[in-house]
Scaffold this motif. Structure first.
Motif, PDB file in Angstrom:
ATOM      1  N   PRO A 161     -49.347  -7.083 -47.059  1.00 57.19           N
ATOM      2  CA  PRO A 161     -47.989  -7.068 -46.498  1.00 57.19           C
ATOM      3  C   PRO A 161     -47.786  -8.098 -45.387  1.00 57.19           C
ATOM      4  N   LEU A 162     -48.848  -8.416 -44.602  1.00 54.64           N
ATOM      5  CA  LEU A 162     -48.696  -9.415 -43.554  1.00 54.64           C
ATOM      6  C   LEU A 162     -48.477 -10.798 -44.137  1.00 54.64           C
ATOM      7  N   GLU A 163     -49.195 -11.105 -45.202  1.00 52.48           N
ATOM      8  CA  GLU A 163     -49.026 -12.411 -45.832  1.00 52.48           C
ATOM      9  C   GLU A 163     -47.670 -12.523 -46.525  1.00 52.48           C
ATOM     10  N   VAL A 164     -47.202 -11.418 -47.116  1.00 51.41           N
ATOM     11  CA  VAL A 164     -45.927 -11.454 -47.833  1.00 51.41           C
ATOM     12  C   VAL A 164     -44.761 -11.629 -46.874  1.00 51.41           C
ATOM     13  N   ILE A 165     -44.764 -10.868 -45.770  1.00 51.19           N
ATOM     14  CA  ILE A 165     -43.612 -10.927 -44.860  1.00 51.19           C
ATOM     15  C   ILE A 165     -43.506 -12.271 -44.162  1.00 51.19           C
ATOM     16  N   GLU A 166     -44.639 -12.994 -44.007  1.00 57.27           N
ATOM     17  CA  GLU A 166     -44.586 -14.315 -43.396  1.00 57.27           C
ATOM     18  C   GLU A 166     -43.965 -15.349 -44.326  1.00 57.27           C
ATOM     19  N   THR A 167     -44.003 -15.106 -45.628  1.00 61.77           N
ATOM     20  CA  THR A 167     -43.439 -16.050 -46.601  1.00 61.77           C
ATOM     21  C   THR A 167     -41.988 -15.737 -46.939  1.00 61.77           C
ATOM     22  N   LEU A 168     -41.437 -14.647 -46.430  1.00 67.37           N
ATOM     23  CA  LEU A 168     -40.041 -14.297 -46.707  1.00 67.37           C
ATOM     24  C   LEU A 168     -39.099 -15.170 -45.888  1.00 67.37           C
ATOM     25  N   PRO A 169     -37.853 -15.347 -46.334  1.00 71.12           N
ATOM     26  CA  PRO A 169     -36.862 -16.057 -45.518  1.00 71.12           C
ATOM     27  C   PRO A 169     -36.649 -15.345 -44.170  1.00 71.12           C
ATOM     28  N   ILE A 170     -36.179 -16.101 -43.177  1.00 76.68           N
ATOM     29  CA  ILE A 170     -36.026 -15.561 -41.829  1.00 76.68           C
ATOM     30  C   ILE A 170     -35.076 -14.367 -41.820  1.00 76.68           C
ATOM     31  N   GLU A 171     -33.939 -14.487 -42.550  1.00 81.39           N
ATOM     32  CA  GLU A 171     -32.979 -13.386 -42.565  1.00 81.39           C
ATOM     33  C   GLU A 171     -33.581 -12.132 -43.176  1.00 81.39           C
ATOM     34  N   LEU A 172     -34.390 -12.303 -44.215  1.00 80.69           N
ATOM     35  CA  LEU A 172     -35.013 -11.151 -44.860  1.00 80.69           C
ATOM     36  C   LEU A 172     -36.087 -10.527 -43.959  1.00 80.69           C
ATOM     37  N   GLN A 173     -36.816 -11.374 -43.203  1.00 75.36           N
ATOM     38  CA  GLN A 173     -37.804 -10.831 -42.259  1.00 75.36           C
ATOM     39  C   GLN A 173     -37.131  -9.973 -41.184  1.00 75.36           C
ATOM     40  N   LYS A 174     -36.012 -10.468 -40.664  1.00 76.37           N
ATOM     41  CA  LYS A 174     -35.303  -9.705 -39.631  1.00 76.37           C
ATOM     42  C   LYS A 174     -34.783  -8.379 -40.183  1.00 76.37           C
ATOM     43  N   ALA A 175     -34.346  -8.387 -41.449  1.00 78.30           N
ATOM     44  CA  ALA A 175     -33.851  -7.152 -42.049  1.00 78.30           C
ATOM     45  C   ALA A 175     -34.963  -6.128 -42.184  1.00 78.30           C
ATOM     46  N   PHE A 176     -36.166  -6.575 -42.588  1.00 80.49           N
ATOM     47  CA  PHE A 176     -37.293  -5.636 -42.699  1.00 80.49           C
ATOM     48  C   PHE A 176     -37.747  -5.138 -41.326  1.00 80.49           C
ATOM     49  N   GLU A 177     -37.776  -6.029 -40.330  1.00 82.82           N
ATOM     50  CA  GLU A 177     -38.212  -5.618 -38.993  1.00 82.82           C
ATOM     51  C   GLU A 177     -37.239  -4.633 -38.354  1.00 82.82           C
ATOM     52  N   SER A 178     -35.930  -4.776 -38.609  1.00 80.10           N
ATOM     53  CA  SER A 178     -34.942  -3.853 -38.051  1.00 80.10           C
ATOM     54  C   SER A 178     -34.849  -2.544 -38.820  1.00 80.10           C
ATOM     55  N   ASP A 234     -33.073  -1.824 -41.278  1.00 78.90           N
ATOM     56  CA  ASP A 234     -31.664  -1.548 -41.570  1.00 78.90           C
ATOM     57  C   ASP A 234     -31.421  -1.834 -43.051  1.00 78.90           C
ATOM     58  N   VAL A 235     -31.171  -0.780 -43.827  1.00 82.00           N
ATOM     59  CA  VAL A 235     -30.998  -0.926 -45.267  1.00 82.00           C
ATOM     60  C   VAL A 235     -29.725  -1.714 -45.578  1.00 82.00           C
ATOM     61  N   ASP A 236     -28.658  -1.477 -44.829  1.00 83.30           N
ATOM     62  CA  ASP A 236     -27.408  -2.201 -45.072  1.00 83.30           C
ATOM     63  C   ASP A 236     -27.574  -3.693 -44.817  1.00 83.30           C
ATOM     64  N   GLN A 237     -28.267  -4.038 -43.740  1.00 82.21           N
ATOM     65  CA  GLN A 237     -28.508  -5.450 -43.457  1.00 82.21           C
ATOM     66  C   GLN A 237     -29.366  -6.083 -44.552  1.00 82.21           C
ATOM     67  N   LEU A 238     -30.381  -5.344 -45.040  1.00 81.10           N
ATOM     68  CA  LEU A 238     -31.223  -5.849 -46.116  1.00 81.10           C
ATOM     69  C   LEU A 238     -30.401  -6.071 -47.392  1.00 81.10           C
ATOM     70  N   ARG A 239     -29.482  -5.169 -47.687  1.00 81.69           N
ATOM     71  CA  ARG A 239     -28.652  -5.314 -48.880  1.00 81.69           C
ATOM     72  C   ARG A 239     -27.737  -6.523 -48.765  1.00 81.69           C
ATOM     73  N   GLU A 240     -27.179  -6.765 -47.580  1.00 86.56           N
ATOM     74  CA  GLU A 240     -26.296  -7.913 -47.390  1.00 86.56           C
ATOM     75  C   GLU A 240     -27.061  -9.231 -47.556  1.00 86.56           C
ATOM     76  N   VAL A 241     -28.299  -9.273 -47.026  1.00 85.43           N
ATOM     77  CA  VAL A 241     -29.089 -10.502 -47.157  1.00 85.43           C
ATOM     78  C   VAL A 241     -29.425 -10.764 -48.616  1.00 85.43           C
ATOM     79  N   LEU A 242     -29.788  -9.724 -49.353  1.00 83.16           N
ATOM     80  CA  LEU A 242     -30.134  -9.915 -50.772  1.00 83.16           C
ATOM     81  C   LEU A 242     -28.916 -10.330 -51.594  1.00 83.16           C
TER      82      LEU A 242
END
Length: 429
Positions: free
Chosen positions: A377-394, A396-404
């Motif tokens: 999971p550490l290697e995967v989250i580092e390769t995600l886009p910045i907006e998607l990383q912030k959504a996972f760290e927060s 927030d399911v709604d924010q994650l849905r908007e980014v996707l």
């Protein structure tokens, strides 16, 4: 003939509990409290006015000294110059200075008259008619204390025991001394038959009267509760029963019966931890009752410490004082303040526990943190886009849905599949 002592100042003794001017329709306790409060406020105002007048007198006296010094300098100048024209000017200055001095002294006299009036009309009471001239405390260092330095009673097993010699032990000692003296006496020579018979008899008597070996003391072993764990194992049931008592009268009877256990520091700590645990588990009413019982013990021990006596001796006086409305209101205010401290501590304790439960994935070995698809999971989250990383760290399911939704569908599907294989996202959420 010497002047007699003036007793007139004792004519204005004021008593807050004087019932002469009490109306029958007015509550006695409320009337006494109102009179006491009025007296305290009046004395505070008088002290404030007296202090102000003394400051004004001091400043005026200092000004008078300065002016008198100026007059002396002016006299020296007149003597040195000797000019008639300047004499007229100096005379005007001198008259002005003397007039100001007279005004200051006159004002000081008025102020002093006011101070004398305040002192003459001052009412005497228990707080100001006497003062402590000398105070001493004598402690008997040889006396053994029955309670700890914190004011809590020692357990029964910790109390010093005095060994008393019993009468039978003294009798046994006297018998043994008699036997020793008898054995030292040399017997006269007798026939063999008589000697054998007496030998058998003496052997039997020796067995019967021989002193018994020393036995262990019958005093029960002491059990000093050095640890909190030992106390809870033995007396937790008694403390729990005391925690659930609603009535103050039953609490008093229970303390009289089990005061040697409940008036210990370990019992107070037990109630404190129990109230904190009840608040953390959401039992607010139970916590309030436990806090009240805890404050009963604390107030009794504090009262005993102030009276320099054993806490068990102040149980009945303490509950008698609670029958007064003012004392009961003060006690309830103390319980409420204690409950508020417990509530704040419970919030802090929960936050500390949640912080301890959080685990840093970087400290976990890579083999243990691999997801269901074998990805880290550490290697995967580092390769995600910045907006998607912030959504996972927060989280927030709604924010994650908007980014996707804003991403390319193919990229979004690829990133989400990698998140599922690493354990960052659970299918079905």
């Amino acid at each position: 003939m010497s002047k007699p002592f003036d007793y007139s100042k004792w004519d204005n003794i004021e008593l807050s509990d004087d019932e002469d001017d009490l109306h029958p329709n007015i509550d006695k306790e409320s009337w006494f409290r109102m009179k006491h409060r009025s007296r305290v406020e009046r004395e505070a105002n008088e002290d404030k006015e007296t202090k102000k007048i003394l400051d004004e007198i001091s400043k005026a006296n200092q000004r008078v000294k300065v002016l008198e010094h100026d007059l002396l300098k002016l006299d020296k100048l007149v003597i040195q110059d000797g000019d008639e024209e300047s004499d007229d000017d100096d005379l005007d200055d001198r008259e002005g200075l003397e007039a100001e001095i007279q005004e200051l002294k006159k004002a000081n006299k008025v102020r002093q008259d006011r101070l004398d009036e305040i002192e003459k009309n001052k009412k005497w009471n228990v707080d100001n008619m006497c003062h402590v001239a000398e105070e001493r405390t004598i402690i008997n260092k040889t006396a053994e204390s029955n309670y700890t330095t914190t004011g809590y009673a020692k357990s029964k097993d910790e109390a010093p025991k005095v060994e008393v010699k019993e009468e039978n032990e003294q009798n046994e000692t006297s018998e043994r001394r008699t036997e020793v003296k008898a054995s030292e006496t040399k017997p006269t020579r007798k026939p063999d038959v008589v000697e054998k018979a007496e030998a058998n008899t003496s052997n039997t008597a020796a067995v019967a009267t021989a002193p018994s070996p020393p036995q262990a003391s019958r005093r029960p072993p002491t059990s000093a509760f050095d640890t909190y764990h030992e106390f809870t194992e033995k007396y937790a049931d008694i403390v729990e029963e005391f925690m659930h008592i609603q009535s103050l009268d039953r609490s008093k009877d229970f303390l009289i019966k089990n005061g040697d256990i409940l008036l210990q520091e370990n019992a107070s700590n037990y109630l404190l931890l129990a109230s904190l645990e009840d608040e953390m588990n959401g039992y607010r009413e139970k916590m309030k009752l436990t806090c009240r019982q805890s404050q009963l013990i604390s107030n009794i021990t504090e009262l005993a410490k102030s009276m320099q006596t054993h806490p068990g001796n102040v149980i009945i006086p303490f509950f008698q004082r609670l029958e007064q409305k003012a004392v009961l209101d003060g006690f309830q205010d103390g319980v409420q303040a204690f409950c508020e401290k417990i509530i704040k501590r419970a919030v802090t304790k929960k936050a500390e526990m949640q912080q301890q439960e959080q685990v840093d994935l970087a400290d976990v070995p890579r083999e243990e943190r691999l997801g269901p698809g074998g990805l880290d999971p550490l290697e995967v989250i580092e390769t995600l886009p910045i907006e998607l990383q912030k959504a996972f760290e927060s989280r927030d399911v709604d924010q994650l849905r908007e980014v996707l939704m804003a991403m390319d569908p193919a990229d979004a599907e690829r990133h989400m599949k990698r998140c599922v294989d690493s354990g960052l996202w659970m299918e079905g959420n």
